[in-house]
Design a protein around this motif. Sequence first.
Motif, PDB file in Angstrom:
ATOM      1  N   ALA A 162      68.386  -8.111  20.160  1.00  7.65           N
ATOM      2  CA  ALA A 162      66.988  -8.054  20.583  1.00  7.65           C
ATOM      3  C   ALA A 162      66.830  -8.306  22.078  1.00  7.65           C
ATOM      4  O   ALA A 162      67.260  -9.323  22.598  1.00  7.65           O
ATOM      5  CB  ALA A 162      66.158  -9.044  19.781  1.00  7.65           C
ATOM      6  N   GLY A 163      66.179  -7.366  22.724  1.00  9.27           N
ATOM      7  CA  GLY A 163      65.820  -7.492  24.126  1.00  9.27           C
ATOM      8  C   GLY A 163      64.311  -7.415  24.266  1.00  9.27           C
ATOM      9  O   GLY A 163      63.575  -7.514  23.283  1.00  9.27           O
ATOM     10  N   VAL A 164      63.860  -7.198  25.475  1.00  8.91           N
ATOM     11  CA  VAL A 164      62.420  -7.203  25.732  1.00  8.91           C
ATOM     12  C   VAL A 164      61.698  -6.132  24.914  1.00  8.91           C
ATOM     13  O   VAL A 164      60.599  -6.369  24.414  1.00  8.91           O
ATOM     14  CB  VAL A 164      62.114  -7.090  27.246  1.00  8.91           C
ATOM     15  N   GLU A 165      62.309  -4.962  24.729  1.00  8.24           N
ATOM     16  CA  GLU A 165      61.675  -3.913  23.929  1.00  8.24           C
ATOM     17  C   GLU A 165      61.471  -4.382  22.492  1.00  8.24           C
ATOM     18  O   GLU A 165      60.408  -4.156  21.905  1.00  8.24           O
ATOM     19  CB  GLU A 165      62.499  -2.622  23.943  1.00  8.24           C
ATOM     20  N   ASP A 166      62.489  -5.023  21.925  1.00  7.00           N
ATOM     21  CA  ASP A 166      62.393  -5.527  20.551  1.00  7.00           C
ATOM     22  C   ASP A 166      61.303  -6.597  20.449  1.00  7.00           C
ATOM     23  O   ASP A 166      60.552  -6.636  19.477  1.00  7.00           O
ATOM     24  CB  ASP A 166      63.735  -6.116  20.115  1.00  7.00           C
ATOM     25  N   HIS A 167      61.232  -7.457  21.471  1.00  7.89           N
ATOM     26  CA  HIS A 167      60.212  -8.503  21.472  1.00  7.89           C
ATOM     27  C   HIS A 167      58.813  -7.898  21.519  1.00  7.89           C
ATOM     28  O   HIS A 167      57.891  -8.404  20.883  1.00  7.89           O
ATOM     29  CB  HIS A 167      60.426  -9.456  22.646  1.00  7.89           C
TER      30      HIS A 167
ATOM     31  N   VAL B  61      59.596   1.420  22.942  1.00  8.06           N
ATOM     32  CA  VAL B  61      58.737   0.418  22.299  1.00  8.06           C
ATOM     33  C   VAL B  61      57.697   1.096  21.411  1.00  8.06           C
ATOM     34  O   VAL B  61      57.523   0.708  20.251  1.00  8.06           O
ATOM     35  CB  VAL B  61      58.045  -0.487  23.345  1.00  8.06           C
ATOM     36  N   VAL B  62      57.022   2.105  21.929  1.00 10.68           N
ATOM     37  CA  VAL B  62      55.974   2.722  21.116  1.00 10.68           C
ATOM     38  C   VAL B  62      56.565   3.499  19.939  1.00 10.68           C
ATOM     39  O   VAL B  62      55.967   3.536  18.861  1.00 10.68           O
ATOM     40  CB  VAL B  62      54.973   3.557  21.946  1.00 10.68           C
ATOM     41  N   PHE B  63      57.748   4.098  20.123  1.00 13.07           N
ATOM     42  CA  PHE B  63      58.403   4.739  18.973  1.00 13.07           C
ATOM     43  C   PHE B  63      58.788   3.676  17.943  1.00 13.07           C
ATOM     44  O   PHE B  63      58.584   3.865  16.741  1.00 13.07           O
ATOM     45  CB  PHE B  63      59.646   5.537  19.398  1.00 13.07           C
TER      46      PHE B  63
ATOM     47  N   ASP C  53      57.110 -19.009  19.463  1.00 12.70           N
ATOM     48  CA  ASP C  53      58.478 -18.814  19.975  1.00 12.70           C
ATOM     49  C   ASP C  53      58.727 -17.375  20.410  1.00 12.70           C
ATOM     50  O   ASP C  53      59.450 -17.132  21.381  1.00 12.70           O
ATOM     51  CB  ASP C  53      59.539 -19.315  18.999  1.00 12.70           C
ATOM     52  N   LEU C  54      58.113 -16.412  19.771  1.00 14.00           N
ATOM     53  CA  LEU C  54      58.219 -15.016  20.187  1.00 14.00           C
ATOM     54  C   LEU C  54      57.526 -14.822  21.538  1.00 14.00           C
ATOM     55  O   LEU C  54      58.090 -14.215  22.458  1.00 14.00           O
ATOM     56  CB  LEU C  54      57.601 -14.098  19.131  1.00 14.00           C
ATOM     57  N   GLU C  55      56.338 -15.336  21.658  1.00 19.80           N
ATOM     58  CA  GLU C  55      55.601 -15.207  22.916  1.00 19.80           C
ATOM     59  C   GLU C  55      56.334 -15.912  24.056  1.00 19.80           C
ATOM     60  O   GLU C  55      56.370 -15.418  25.185  1.00 19.80           O
ATOM     61  CB  GLU C  55      54.188 -15.760  22.754  1.00 19.80           C
ATOM     62  N   ARG C  56      56.948 -17.044  23.760  1.00 18.95           N
ATOM     63  CA  ARG C  56      57.682 -17.787  24.789  1.00 18.95           C
ATOM     64  C   ARG C  56      58.837 -16.963  25.351  1.00 18.95           C
ATOM     65  O   ARG C  56      59.091 -16.980  26.564  1.00 18.95           O
ATOM     66  CB  ARG C  56      58.211 -19.107  24.233  1.00 18.95           C
ATOM     67  N   LEU C  57      59.523 -16.223  24.514  1.00 21.90           N
ATOM     68  CA  LEU C  57      60.610 -15.374  24.993  1.00 21.90           C
ATOM     69  C   LEU C  57      60.108 -14.381  26.033  1.00 21.90           C
ATOM     70  O   LEU C  57      60.741 -14.166  27.069  1.00 21.90           O
ATOM     71  CB  LEU C  57      61.255 -14.618  23.820  1.00 21.90           C
ATOM     72  N   LEU C  58      58.975 -13.773  25.762  1.00 22.33           N
ATOM     73  CA  LEU C  58      58.406 -12.796  26.685  1.00 22.33           C
ATOM     74  C   LEU C  58      57.856 -13.477  27.941  1.00 22.33           C
ATOM     75  O   LEU C  58      58.065 -12.987  29.060  1.00 22.33           O
ATOM     76  CB  LEU C  58      57.328 -11.978  25.987  1.00 22.33           C
ATOM     77  N   VAL C  59      57.196 -14.599  27.789  1.00 23.03           N
ATOM     78  CA  VAL C  59      56.664 -15.339  28.932  1.00 23.03           C
ATOM     79  C   VAL C  59      57.788 -15.721  29.892  1.00 23.03           C
ATOM     80  O   VAL C  59      57.687 -15.530  31.109  1.00 23.03           O
ATOM     81  CB  VAL C  59      55.889 -16.598  28.463  1.00 23.03           C
ATOM     82  N   GLU C  60      58.866 -16.243  29.348  1.00 22.21           N
ATOM     83  CA  GLU C  60      59.992 -16.659  30.195  1.00 22.21           C
ATOM     84  C   GLU C  60      60.607 -15.473  30.913  1.00 22.21           C
ATOM     85  O   GLU C  60      60.982 -15.564  32.084  1.00 22.21           O
ATOM     86  CB  GLU C  60      61.031 -17.412  29.364  1.00 22.21           C
ATOM     87  N   ARG C  61      60.693 -14.359  30.239  1.00 17.39           N
ATOM     88  CA  ARG C  61      61.242 -13.152  30.863  1.00 17.39           C
ATOM     89  C   ARG C  61      60.324 -12.648  31.978  1.00 17.39           C
ATOM     90  O   ARG C  61      60.785 -12.280  33.051  1.00 17.39           O
ATOM     91  CB  ARG C  61      61.439 -12.080  29.787  1.00 17.39           C
ATOM     92  N   ILE C  62      59.029 -12.618  31.726  1.00 17.07           N
ATOM     93  CA  ILE C  62      58.067 -12.188  32.740  1.00 17.07           C
ATOM     94  C   ILE C  62      58.169 -13.093  33.967  1.00 17.07           C
ATOM     95  O   ILE C  62      58.241 -12.619  35.108  1.00 17.07           O
ATOM     96  CB  ILE C  62      56.625 -12.190  32.188  1.00 17.07           C
ATOM     97  N   ALA C  63      58.178 -14.395  33.744  1.00 17.55           N
ATOM     98  CA  ALA C  63      58.253 -15.350  34.849  1.00 17.55           C
ATOM     99  C   ALA C  63      59.538 -15.157  35.639  1.00 17.55           C
ATOM    100  O   ALA C  63      59.513 -15.123  36.879  1.00 17.55           O
ATOM    101  CB  ALA C  63      58.157 -16.781  34.324  1.00 17.55           C
ATOM    102  N   ASP C  64      60.636 -15.003  34.945  1.00 18.68           N
ATOM    103  CA  ASP C  64      61.939 -14.863  35.595  1.00 18.68           C
ATOM    104  C   ASP C  64      62.005 -13.629  36.490  1.00 18.68           C
ATOM    105  O   ASP C  64      62.379 -13.726  37.657  1.00 18.68           O
ATOM    106  CB  ASP C  64      63.041 -14.821  34.531  1.00 18.68           C
TER     107      ASP C  64
END
Length: 185
Positions: free
Chosen positions: A117-122, A60-62, A138-149
């Motif tokens: 695109a996966g979590v790193e891409d997001h 991610v940082v790279f 919509d970008l934030e929602r993808l990450l929120v749903e993944r975190i919750a899951d």
Amino acid sequence: MRGCVPGLPDLPPEAVTLLVEVGAPARLGAHLRVVYAVACELTAWLAAAHPALVFDRAAVVFGAATHDVGKVLHPRELSVPGSLHEPAGERLLVQRGVPPRLARFAGTHGSWHDSRAGVEDHLVSLADKIWKGKRVEDLERLLVERIADVSGIAVWEAFVSLDDRLQELAAGADDRLAFQNAFPV
């Protein structure tokens, strides 16, 4: 004015070398540095706050440090919106020996619904938005749903957690914008 963002980390040496080799303008280097700084803060927080979310922090940082490298081939996109730099940047990185798994961020940072695109891409995409205080639901929602899951928490809890951190990061946007804009295109 160039040092107006206290504690802003330097880009990784491999990113600096690459940017020098391709003749990146100073403004691009400054932009990549602020996005990299936000990605470092965001990923450190995420790893501590939601350890069940597994992701490759180094990738991610790279990705944040190199995501816009294609703008050396499409310099107009340094000052106007455009996406030609995305596939061009990915190709440029691969041609320079960057593994495709890392080069992909140049191609996916503007299209978080890309099938690759996966979590790193997001996270790279999110750092590229929040550095200037821009929120993208919509970008934030993808990450929120993944975190919750993966964390086994309610979506609203994941949202509140991420939203609080993004608000904190967005609060530094004016200083980061001033830093970037102090460099010539």
